[in-house]
Each structure stands twice: as structure tokens, then as C-alpha cells.
Motif scaffolding. Structure first.
Motif, PDB file in Angstrom:
ATOM      1  N   PRO A   1      32.800  38.096  34.481  1.00 26.05           N
ATOM      2  CA  PRO A   1      33.236  39.334  35.128  1.00 26.05           C
ATOM      3  C   PRO A   1      34.704  39.679  34.910  1.00 26.05           C
ATOM      4  N   PHE A   2      35.546  38.693  34.658  1.00 25.24           N
ATOM      5  CA  PHE A   2      36.970  38.986  34.546  1.00 25.24           C
ATOM      6  C   PHE A   2      37.368  39.505  33.169  1.00 25.24           C
ATOM      7  N   ALA A   3      36.431  39.479  32.215  1.00 24.87           N
ATOM      8  CA  ALA A   3      36.724  40.057  30.900  1.00 24.87           C
ATOM      9  C   ALA A   3      37.033  41.545  31.027  1.00 24.87           C
ATOM     10  N   GLU A   4      36.398  42.195  31.990  1.00 25.82           N
ATOM     11  CA  GLU A   4      36.649  43.623  32.207  1.00 25.82           C
ATOM     12  C   GLU A   4      38.079  43.853  32.680  1.00 25.82           C
ATOM     13  N   TRP A   5      38.554  42.981  33.569  1.00 23.38           N
ATOM     14  CA  TRP A   5      39.921  43.092  34.069  1.00 23.38           C
ATOM     15  C   TRP A   5      40.942  42.952  32.934  1.00 23.38           C
ATOM     16  N   ASP A   6      40.639  42.091  31.961  1.00 18.47           N
ATOM     17  CA  ASP A   6      41.583  41.845  30.870  1.00 18.47           C
ATOM     18  C   ASP A   6      41.872  43.116  30.074  1.00 18.47           C
ATOM     19  N   LYS A   7      40.950  44.059  30.092  1.00 19.23           N
ATOM     20  CA  LYS A   7      41.137  45.298  29.330  1.00 19.23           C
ATOM     21  C   LYS A   7      42.257  46.161  29.902  1.00 19.23           C
ATOM     22  N   ILE A   8      42.585  45.946  31.194  1.00 19.20           N
ATOM     23  CA  ILE A   8      43.633  46.778  31.806  1.00 19.20           C
ATOM     24  C   ILE A   8      44.972  46.554  31.115  1.00 19.20           C
ATOM     25  N   SER A   9      45.223  45.319  30.690  1.00 17.87           N
ATOM     26  CA  SER A   9      46.499  45.017  30.036  1.00 17.87           C
ATOM     27  C   SER A   9      46.624  45.687  28.680  1.00 17.87           C
ATOM     28  N   LEU A  10      45.535  46.239  28.157  1.00 15.32           N
ATOM     29  CA  LEU A  10      45.562  46.913  26.862  1.00 15.32           C
ATOM     30  C   LEU A  10      45.888  48.396  26.985  1.00 15.32           C
ATOM     31  N   ILE A  11      45.954  48.907  28.206  1.00 17.06           N
ATOM     32  CA  ILE A  11      46.268  50.321  28.410  1.00 17.06           C
ATOM     33  C   ILE A  11      47.738  50.555  28.059  1.00 17.06           C
ATOM     34  N   LYS A  12      47.995  51.520  27.199  1.00 15.32           N
ATOM     35  CA  LYS A  12      49.346  51.757  26.700  1.00 15.32           C
ATOM     36  C   LYS A  12      50.164  52.690  27.599  1.00 15.32           C
ATOM     37  N   LYS A  13      49.498  53.559  28.333  1.00 13.08           N
ATOM     38  CA  LYS A  13      50.213  54.531  29.154  1.00 13.08           C
ATOM     39  C   LYS A  13      50.609  53.920  30.499  1.00 13.08           C
ATOM     40  N   PRO A  14      51.632  54.461  31.148  1.00 12.64           N
ATOM     41  CA  PRO A  14      52.035  53.943  32.464  1.00 12.64           C
ATOM     42  C   PRO A  14      50.920  54.102  33.491  1.00 12.64           C
ATOM     43  N   ILE A  15      50.726  53.061  34.302  1.00 17.85           N
ATOM     44  CA  ILE A  15      49.766  53.097  35.407  1.00 17.85           C
ATOM     45  C   ILE A  15      50.537  52.892  36.699  1.00 17.85           C
ATOM     46  N   LEU A  16      50.413  53.838  37.611  1.00 20.18           N
ATOM     47  CA  LEU A  16      51.076  53.763  38.910  1.00 20.18           C
ATOM     48  C   LEU A  16      50.036  53.559  40.001  1.00 20.18           C
ATOM     49  N   ALA A  17      50.304  52.652  40.926  1.00 18.53           N
ATOM     50  CA  ALA A  17      49.411  52.423  42.062  1.00 18.53           C
ATOM     51  C   ALA A  17      50.013  53.051  43.309  1.00 18.53           C
ATOM     52  N   ALA A  18      49.215  53.851  44.013  1.00 17.08           N
ATOM     53  CA  ALA A  18      49.604  54.416  45.303  1.00 17.08           C
ATOM     54  C   ALA A  18      48.845  53.646  46.377  1.00 17.08           C
ATOM     55  N   VAL A  19      49.563  52.827  47.146  1.00 18.08           N
ATOM     56  CA  VAL A  19      48.905  51.888  48.060  1.00 18.08           C
ATOM     57  C   VAL A  19      49.117  52.265  49.515  1.00 18.08           C
ATOM     58  N   ASN A  20      48.046  52.644  50.157  1.00 16.70           N
ATOM     59  CA  ASN A  20      47.988  52.794  51.613  1.00 16.70           C
ATOM     60  C   ASN A  20      47.127  51.679  52.181  1.00 16.70           C
ATOM     61  N   GLY A  21      47.430  51.248  53.390  1.00 16.21           N
ATOM     62  CA  GLY A  21      46.576  50.282  54.070  1.00 16.21           C
ATOM     63  C   GLY A  21      46.541  48.933  53.368  1.00 16.21           C
ATOM     64  N   PHE A  22      45.336  48.386  53.222  1.00 13.86           N
ATOM     65  CA  PHE A  22      45.170  47.030  52.705  1.00 13.86           C
ATOM     66  C   PHE A  22      45.064  46.991  51.183  1.00 13.86           C
ATOM     67  N   ALA A  23      45.753  46.046  50.581  1.00 13.18           N
ATOM     68  CA  ALA A  23      45.557  45.681  49.179  1.00 13.18           C
ATOM     69  C   ALA A  23      45.422  44.162  49.178  1.00 13.18           C
TER      70      ALA A  23
END
Length: 256
Positions: free
Chosen positions: A82-104
Motif C-alpha cells: 500500500p505504501f508504494a502509492e505514497w512514494d509517488k507523491i515525492s515525484l510531483i514536481k509542482k509545489p504542494i501546500l497543505a491547509a490544515v484545520n483540526g486533526f492531522a
């Protein structure tokens, strides 16, 4: 059609909104697949320059879907990978911003840590409670937190499974900005639109160079930095930026 997320584009910003409100956006495998798939689509879309990942007012994501995992065995996990899918996030070239409300928490904290910048509400809570379930983070949590905090602090937080306040996360360099909860999305979008006006090729080259600094030697990092510096001179944006500076006018970057 996505079942667990919503996505749309606001000018040059692609937005992914987690959408499992009844379970505080708990992450199941299908939801992660949808998130990653949409990230990849935005990364390929030339009209999108920055990506924003957001949850709801109650939670960014309150962890992984425990019901999905309770019957797993080492073999079923090995085969599912299942974590192979997560590894693909590091291949994204554009900036990724997280907007965090509540629990993370748990996987939700890991998802935020996969993003390049994190803007959080003043009452947001972060943490890895997996130890209280007899397991541990598996989507990079031990690695991200250790790089951010150092070994001893990371061990303390992950061993105890306690929740971290936004102020503590900010003081330790885990998040970038703290704002009032009603302003989290507004501030994240303001920053995203500001980044979207920057030269996309320079933004891409900078992201690659900065992350290389985490894992490579100083010599290797400097070599890549210089290569990327030279590559920016192949872009029309470099010519536009320097010409605009000489002419004392704002530049207009096209991403080419």
C-alpha cells in the motif's frame, strides 16, 4: 469519478479537498489512490502551477482507516504494497501546500508532511498515535519527523503517541505558518497564488535542489544546484525576468 475527494482549479491553483467528513477524512487505500492520481493530473496540467491539499474545518485527516487494516497480515500487506502509492507523491514536481484545520494524525500527519509547505490553524493538532494501536507509522512518518526534529525528539513524540500543538510544530520547523482557523484556506490560497506568479521552471528546479540537500552529500547537492541553475538559462522566463528587472517593470512569467 472520485469518491473520496473533490478537486477543482482556481486560476492557476489546483485544489484537492479530502471528502470523508463522517470519519474525519480517515484515509483508506482508495482515497490515497484518488489523492495521488489527482496530484499527478495536476502535475501534468500546464494550466496548474501550484497544488493545494485541504481537509474540512474539523480535520485535515484524523488518521488511517482502522477498519480497513484490522484483519491485515504481514503477507497481505506485502502483496498489497500500500505504501508504494505514497512514494509517488515525492515525484510531483509542482509545489504542494497543505491547509490544515483540526486533526492531522497518523496517516493524516504523514500526508501533510509529504507536502512542501504547511499552513495550519492555531488550534490544529498533529501527531502519530499508532503506538497506542500496537503498530507504528508506515508512510514515512518516522523519517519525516526525524529529519525535522532530530532523533531524540522524534523518538519521544512517536513513542508516546501524544498530540503536538500547532505552536510546537511551528517552533520546530514542521509547519510554515499559523493562522486563525477561519483563515487557513484563505491564507493558503493567498500563498498559492503568490507562488503561481513565480517562474514555474525556477520553482521546479529549486524544489529538486532543496530536497536533494536532505539525502545527498554537500558535494552532490551543489553539483545538482549548479546544473539546475544553468538549466534556468534555457527558459524564456529567465530572459523575461532579467529584462523586466532592467526595465524596472513587473515580470510576466509563462512557464517556458
Amino acid at each position: 469519478m472520485n469518491k473520496y475527494i473533490q478537486s477543482y482549479i482556481d486560476e492557476s491553483v489546483g485544489i484537492i479537498q479530502l471528502n470523508r467528513p463522517k470519519v474525519l477524512n480517515a484515509l483508506n487505500r482508495k482515497m490515497v489512490e484518488e489523492i495521488v492520481g489527482q496530484l499527478e493530473m495536476f502535475d501534468r496540467d500546464p494550466s496548474v502551477r501550484v497544488i493545494v491539499l485541504r481537509g474540512s474545518e474539523q480535520a485535515f485527516a484524523a488518521g488511517a482507516d482502522i477498519d480497513e487494516m484490522i484483519e491485515e497480515t504481514p503477507l497481505t500487506l506485502e502483496l498489497a504494497n500500500p505504501f508504494a502509492e505514497w512514494d509517488k507523491i515525492s515525484l510531483i514536481k509542482k509545489p504542494i501546500l497543505a491547509a490544515v484545520n483540526g486533526f492531522a494524525l497518523g496517516g493524516g500527519f504523514e500526508l501533510a508532511l509529504h507536502c512542501d509547505l504547511i499552513i495550519a490553524a492555531d488550534d490544529a493538532r498533529f501527531g502519530f498515535p499508532e503506538v497506542k494501536l500496537g503498530v507504528m507509522p508506515g508512510a514515512g512518518g518516522t523519517q519525516f519527523l526525524t529529519k525535522a526534529l532530530g532523533t531524540k525528539k522524534a523518538l519521544e513524540w512517536i513513542w508516546l503517541g501524544e498530540q503536538m500543538s500547532a505552536s510546537v510544530a511551528f517552533e520546530n520547523g514542521i509547519i510554515n505558518r499559523i493562522v486563525a482557523r477561519e483563515l487557513v484556506v484563505e491564507e493558503t490560497m493567498r500563498l498559492a497564488h503568490q507562488l503561481a506568479k513565480q517562474p514555474p521552471i525556477s520553482i521546479r528546479m529549486i524544489k529538486e535542489a532543496v530536497y536533494t540537500a536532505l539525502d545527498e552529500s554537500l558535494k552532490e547537492g551543489k553539483t545538482l544546484e549548479r546544473k539546475n541553475f544553468y538549466l534556468t538559462f534555457a527558459s524564456e522566463d529567465q530572459k523575461e525576468g532579467m529584462q523586466a528587472f532592467s526595465e524596472k517593470r513587473p515580470p510576466s512569467f509563462k512557464g517556458v
